[in-house]
Design a protein around this motif. Structure first.
Motif, PDB file in Angstrom:
ATOM      1  N   GLU A 211       0.829  -1.212   0.000  1.00  0.00           N
ATOM      2  CA  GLU A 211       0.000   0.000   0.000  1.00  0.00           C
ATOM      3  C   GLU A 211       0.864   1.262   0.000  1.00  0.00           C
ATOM      4  OE1 GLU A 211      -3.428   2.167   2.782  1.00  0.00           O
ATOM      5  OE2 GLU A 211      -2.712   0.164   3.262  1.00  0.00           O
ATOM      6  N   LEU A 212       1.906   1.264   0.808  1.00  0.00           N
ATOM      7  CA  LEU A 212       2.783   2.435   0.870  1.00  0.00           C
ATOM      8  C   LEU A 212       3.559   2.616  -0.433  1.00  0.00           C
ATOM      9  CD1 LEU A 212       4.202   2.183   4.504  1.00  0.00           C
ATOM     10  CD2 LEU A 212       2.404   3.710   3.649  1.00  0.00           C
ATOM     11  N   LEU A 213       3.977   1.517  -1.042  1.00  0.00           N
ATOM     12  CA  LEU A 213       4.688   1.616  -2.312  1.00  0.00           C
ATOM     13  C   LEU A 213       3.776   2.174  -3.403  1.00  0.00           C
ATOM     14  CD1 LEU A 213       6.652  -1.760  -2.298  1.00  0.00           C
ATOM     15  CD2 LEU A 213       7.616   0.526  -1.985  1.00  0.00           C
ATOM     16  N   GLU A 214       2.514   1.765  -3.396  1.00  0.00           N
ATOM     17  CA  GLU A 214       1.560   2.274  -4.383  1.00  0.00           C
ATOM     18  C   GLU A 214       1.332   3.772  -4.200  1.00  0.00           C
ATOM     19  OE1 GLU A 214      -1.744  -0.238  -3.619  1.00  0.00           O
ATOM     20  OE2 GLU A 214      -1.009  -1.881  -4.886  1.00  0.00           O
ATOM     21  N   LYS A 215       1.325   4.225  -2.962  1.00  0.00           N
ATOM     22  CA  LYS A 215       1.130   5.653  -2.700  1.00  0.00           C
ATOM     23  C   LYS A 215       2.346   6.472  -3.112  1.00  0.00           C
ATOM     24  CE  LYS A 215      -2.160   5.290   1.134  1.00  0.00           C
ATOM     25  NZ  LYS A 215      -2.393   5.533   2.594  1.00  0.00           N
ATOM     26  N   SER A 216       3.534   5.934  -2.841  1.00  0.00           N
ATOM     27  CA  SER A 216       4.749   6.693  -3.145  1.00  0.00           C
ATOM     28  C   SER A 216       5.132   6.613  -4.617  1.00  0.00           C
ATOM     29  CB  SER A 216       5.914   6.201  -2.278  1.00  0.00           C
ATOM     30  OG  SER A 216       6.264   4.869  -2.601  1.00  0.00           O
ATOM     31  N   SER A 217       4.680   5.558  -5.305  1.00  0.00           N
ATOM     32  CA  SER A 217       4.987   5.387  -6.732  1.00  0.00           C
ATOM     33  C   SER A 217       3.717   5.021  -7.492  1.00  0.00           C
ATOM     34  CB  SER A 217       6.048   4.297  -6.931  1.00  0.00           C
ATOM     35  OG  SER A 217       7.273   4.634  -6.331  1.00  0.00           O
ATOM     36  N   PRO A 218       2.823   5.999  -7.710  1.00  0.00           N
ATOM     37  CA  PRO A 218       1.582   5.707  -8.436  1.00  0.00           C
ATOM     38  C   PRO A 218       1.880   5.094  -9.800  1.00  0.00           C
ATOM     39  CG  PRO A 218       1.502   7.894  -7.453  1.00  0.00           C
ATOM     40  CD  PRO A 218       2.918   7.411  -7.300  1.00  0.00           C
ATOM     41  N   GLY A 219       1.159   4.031 -10.114  1.00  0.00           N
ATOM     42  CA  GLY A 219       1.370   3.360 -11.390  1.00  0.00           C
ATOM     43  C   GLY A 219       2.349   2.211 -11.339  1.00  0.00           C
ATOM     44  N   ALA A 220       3.051   2.051 -10.219  1.00  0.00           N
ATOM     45  CA  ALA A 220       3.994   0.929 -10.097  1.00  0.00           C
ATOM     46  C   ALA A 220       3.224  -0.390 -10.090  1.00  0.00           C
ATOM     47  CB  ALA A 220       4.804   1.074  -8.822  1.00  0.00           C
ATOM     48  N   ARG A 221       3.862  -1.431 -10.586  1.00  0.00           N
ATOM     49  CA  ARG A 221       3.266  -2.768 -10.593  1.00  0.00           C
ATOM     50  C   ARG A 221       3.831  -3.557  -9.421  1.00  0.00           C
ATOM     51  NH1 ARG A 221       4.595  -0.966 -15.279  1.00  0.00           N
ATOM     52  NH2 ARG A 221       6.640  -1.991 -15.312  1.00  0.00           N
ATOM     53  N   ILE A 222       2.944  -3.956  -8.539  1.00  0.00           N
ATOM     54  CA  ILE A 222       3.380  -4.565  -7.279  1.00  0.00           C
ATOM     55  C   ILE A 222       2.702  -5.911  -7.095  1.00  0.00           C
ATOM     56  CG2 ILE A 222       3.443  -4.289  -4.761  1.00  0.00           C
ATOM     57  CD1 ILE A 222       3.343  -1.221  -5.330  1.00  0.00           C
ATOM     58  N   THR A 223       3.493  -6.923  -6.768  1.00  0.00           N
ATOM     59  CA  THR A 223       2.979  -8.268  -6.511  1.00  0.00           C
ATOM     60  C   THR A 223       3.427  -8.712  -5.136  1.00  0.00           C
ATOM     61  OG1 THR A 223       3.123  -8.832  -8.861  1.00  0.00           O
ATOM     62  CG2 THR A 223       2.945 -10.660  -7.298  1.00  0.00           C
ATOM     63  N   VAL A 224       2.467  -9.097  -4.301  1.00  0.00           N
ATOM     64  CA  VAL A 224       2.773  -9.640  -2.976  1.00  0.00           C
ATOM     65  C   VAL A 224       2.606 -11.147  -3.042  1.00  0.00           C
ATOM     66  CG1 VAL A 224       2.222  -9.615  -0.522  1.00  0.00           C
ATOM     67  CG2 VAL A 224       1.910  -7.535  -1.887  1.00  0.00           C
ATOM     68  N   HIS A 225       3.681 -11.879  -2.866  1.00  0.00           N
ATOM     69  CA  HIS A 225       3.628 -13.332  -2.927  1.00  0.00           C
ATOM     70  C   HIS A 225       3.197 -13.912  -1.580  1.00  0.00           C
ATOM     71  CE1 HIS A 225       5.497 -13.496  -6.909  1.00  0.00           C
ATOM     72  NE2 HIS A 225       6.265 -12.497  -6.499  1.00  0.00           N
ATOM     73  N   PRO A 226       2.512 -15.043  -1.575  1.00  0.00           N
ATOM     74  CA  PRO A 226       2.083 -15.664  -0.319  1.00  0.00           C
ATOM     75  C   PRO A 226       3.275 -16.051   0.544  1.00  0.00           C
ATOM     76  CG  PRO A 226       0.981 -16.655  -2.211  1.00  0.00           C
ATOM     77  CD  PRO A 226       2.089 -15.813  -2.758  1.00  0.00           C
ATOM     78  N   PRO A 227       3.066 -16.171   1.848  1.00  0.00           N
ATOM     79  CA  PRO A 227       4.155 -16.567   2.743  1.00  0.00           C
ATOM     80  C   PRO A 227       4.705 -17.937   2.365  1.00  0.00           C
ATOM     81  CG  PRO A 227       2.274 -15.765   3.990  1.00  0.00           C
ATOM     82  CD  PRO A 227       1.827 -15.924   2.575  1.00  0.00           C
ATOM     83  N   VAL A 228       5.988 -18.106   2.544  1.00  0.00           N
ATOM     84  CA  VAL A 228       6.667 -19.371   2.312  1.00  0.00           C
ATOM     85  C   VAL A 228       7.344 -19.791   3.609  1.00  0.00           C
ATOM     86  CG1 VAL A 228       8.476 -20.573   1.019  1.00  0.00           C
ATOM     87  CG2 VAL A 228       7.070 -18.839  -0.115  1.00  0.00           C
ATOM     88  N   GLY A 229       7.199 -21.053   3.969  1.00  0.00           N
ATOM     89  CA  GLY A 229       7.840 -21.545   5.174  1.00  0.00           C
ATOM     90  C   GLY A 229       6.843 -21.880   6.247  1.00  0.00           C
TER      91      GLY A 229
END
Length: 234
Positions: A211-229
């Protein structure tokens, strides 16, 4: 391009509760620290103080679990602290948290607010697969000492993140190398959030980072991967 991340069985043998969340971002806009990123760090320090309620950072159950993991691979946690504990100590000290650049400020704020180690890597400088392994001691680690570029080597058995070119972060998440760190020219990044279950909520931390990355860089493509481990809180 999605990066491949692997964790060796040798690492899981010393820390079976280890888990991580990866956040990939492209099209980011970085710049010097500003009022907005500074405010994020101040708010993170406030949230940390509420969480600790007068305790020292190492007394938090999550930091205690990290200290146990560091001890298990032969590191002394009082000398080389995990990155979240190191930042937490700075948040409470005179001068407070460092201001580096907007992207680093954002992920440092998440690290402090959630008390989880978070690192950011410039994916344009990563070569091949990112791996969390126990070092042989022969790997190269690019850093700076006395203002000069130098190459160090990790201790044999030390837990390190590395790619095909060498170590990107020593002692798990203690010190990042200069080769892949985020600079003001970085536009593509990998953010690693690391934890020891069940003492962390990496899902919430990853969502807030995105969310913070989207606010600071509008238009950026962001993918959050599921937890591993190991299992984390839903």
């Amino acid at each position: 391009m999605t990066l491949t991340l692997t964790v060796s069985e040798d690492v899981l043998a010393v820390a079976p509760d280890f888990t991580h969340v990866a956040v990939e971002a492209s099209g980011l806009v970085n710049a010097p620290s500003d009022a907005a990123s500074s405010a994020l760090l101040d708010d993170a320090a406030r949230r940390l103080a509420e969480r600790l309620a007068g305790r020292a950072p190492h007394e938090d159950p999550h930091m205690a679990a990290w200290r146990a993991a560091y001890t298990a691979f032969g590191s002394k946690p009082n000398r080389t602290r995990n990155s979240a504990e190191a930042l937490a100590r700075r948040a409470a000290a005179e001068g407070g948290l460092p201001r580096v650049n907007r992207l680093v400020d954002v992920y440092n704020a998440i690290s402090v607010a959630h008390l989880v180690p978070v690192g950011g890597e410039d994916t344009d400088h990563i070569r091949g697969t990112m791996r969390l392994v126990r070092a042989t001691g022969e790997e190269s680690f690019h850093t700076v000492a006395g203002g000069e570029a130098v190459i160090e080597h990790p201790d044999a058995g030390e837990v390190v993140w590395c790619d095909d070119e060498g170590v990107t972060c020593r002692r798990w998440n203690w010190r990042q190398g200069v080769r892949t760190r985020l600079t003001e020219e970085s536009v593509n990044a990998l953010f690693l959030l690391e934890g020891m279950a069940p003492h962390c909520d990496l899902v919430a931390a990853g969502a807030e980072l995105a969310e913070l990355l989207e606010k600071s860089s509008p238009g950026a493509r962001i993918t959050v991967h599921p937890p591993v481990g190991a299992a984390v809180q839903e």
